[in-house]
Motif scaffolding. Sequence first.
Motif, PDB file in Angstrom:
ATOM      1  N   ARG A 208      14.167  34.442  51.218  1.00 48.76           N
ATOM      2  CA  ARG A 208      13.886  33.085  50.745  1.00 48.76           C
ATOM      3  C   ARG A 208      12.392  32.887  50.495  1.00 48.76           C
TER       4      ARG A 208
ATOM      5  N   TYR B 198      11.408  34.852  47.403  1.00 49.17           N
ATOM      6  CA  TYR B 198      11.821  34.169  46.176  1.00 49.17           C
ATOM      7  C   TYR B 198      10.728  33.197  45.725  1.00 49.17           C
TER       8      TYR B 198
ATOM      9  N   VAL C 250      18.712  36.081  44.468  1.00 47.94           N
ATOM     10  CA  VAL C 250      19.781  35.093  44.323  1.00 47.94           C
ATOM     11  C   VAL C 250      21.116  35.694  44.751  1.00 47.94           C
TER      12      VAL C 250
ATOM     13  N   CYS D  88      21.235  36.389  48.653  1.00 44.38           N
ATOM     14  CA  CYS D  88      21.325  35.146  49.413  1.00 44.38           C
ATOM     15  C   CYS D  88      22.694  34.495  49.226  1.00 44.38           C
TER      16      CYS D  88
ATOM     17  N   ASP E 138      23.213  29.257  48.633  1.00 43.42           N
ATOM     18  CA  ASP E 138      23.332  29.118  47.178  1.00 43.42           C
ATOM     19  C   ASP E 138      21.965  28.880  46.546  1.00 43.42           C
ATOM     20  N   LYS E 139      21.957  28.857  45.221  1.00 46.03           N
ATOM     21  CA  LYS E 139      20.681  28.793  44.511  1.00 46.03           C
ATOM     22  C   LYS E 139      19.927  27.506  44.800  1.00 46.03           C
TER      23      LYS E 139
ATOM     24  N   LEU F  94      18.214  27.977  48.024  1.00 48.71           N
ATOM     25  CA  LEU F  94      17.154  28.952  47.844  1.00 48.71           C
ATOM     26  C   LEU F  94      15.933  28.302  47.214  1.00 48.71           C
ATOM     27  N   GLU F  95      16.159  27.501  46.200  1.00 46.16           N
ATOM     28  CA  GLU F  95      15.047  26.859  45.502  1.00 46.16           C
ATOM     29  C   GLU F  95      14.406  25.739  46.321  1.00 46.16           C
TER      30      GLU F  95
END
Length: 223
Positions: free
Chosen positions: A45, A48, A90, A93, A99-100, A103-104
């Motif tokens: 994470r 990312y 992505v 994870c 989920d995305k 993550l974001e």
Amino acid sequence: MTSYGAAFQAWRDAAPDWRAYTDHAFVQGLQEGTLPEAAFLHYLRQDYVFLMHFSRAWGLAIAKSDTLAEMQAAAATVHTLLHHEMALHVELCAAAGIDKSLLEATQERAENMAYTRFVLEAGYSGDLLDLLAALAPCVLGYGEIGAGLAARDHAPTYADWIATYGGPEYQQVCQETGALIDAALTHRLGDGFAKLPRFGQLSQTFSKATTLEVGFWDMGLAP
């Protein structure tokens, strides 16, 4: 040991923390499969978020370039980061239930911020050589780590990560990045670039970025 060009070899050999980076306990945990899943997901994470900034830095490299060849090499790396490396994060994870959107929404850690802002500042305040010296430990260090892990016996737990960074596609990126660095140095400083004080200054930038890589692994072990 993998070779990615003359400049990388010299900078690597002069960086006091290179082994602490490439032989870190986090790396050993990837090989042995003993790295706790929570630590790996925490790292993914944060990485990312790191790659978002890293992609911006490589985009800055396009603006700092003098030649079409330099621009093309930097653009190719941006494409790899955005469409392949980040896709791996992505995917991994998502397989763990992150989920995305989650993550974001990852909150950037101080260690992450210190490293990414160091790289961006090198680019904003310097030229392409300063930026490449700050970028190189991540790109080429992961290539060396990935190739080393892929060549040794390793547990299947983190095989996808190892296959990505030790695989031919990423290794080709490393070869091209090493060639870009050598060509950029030659273009600006001449064939004898390694003997110039400027090269020593760039080596110090590389060393500082390497130390920040060690801090990033440390952060990965402390969710």
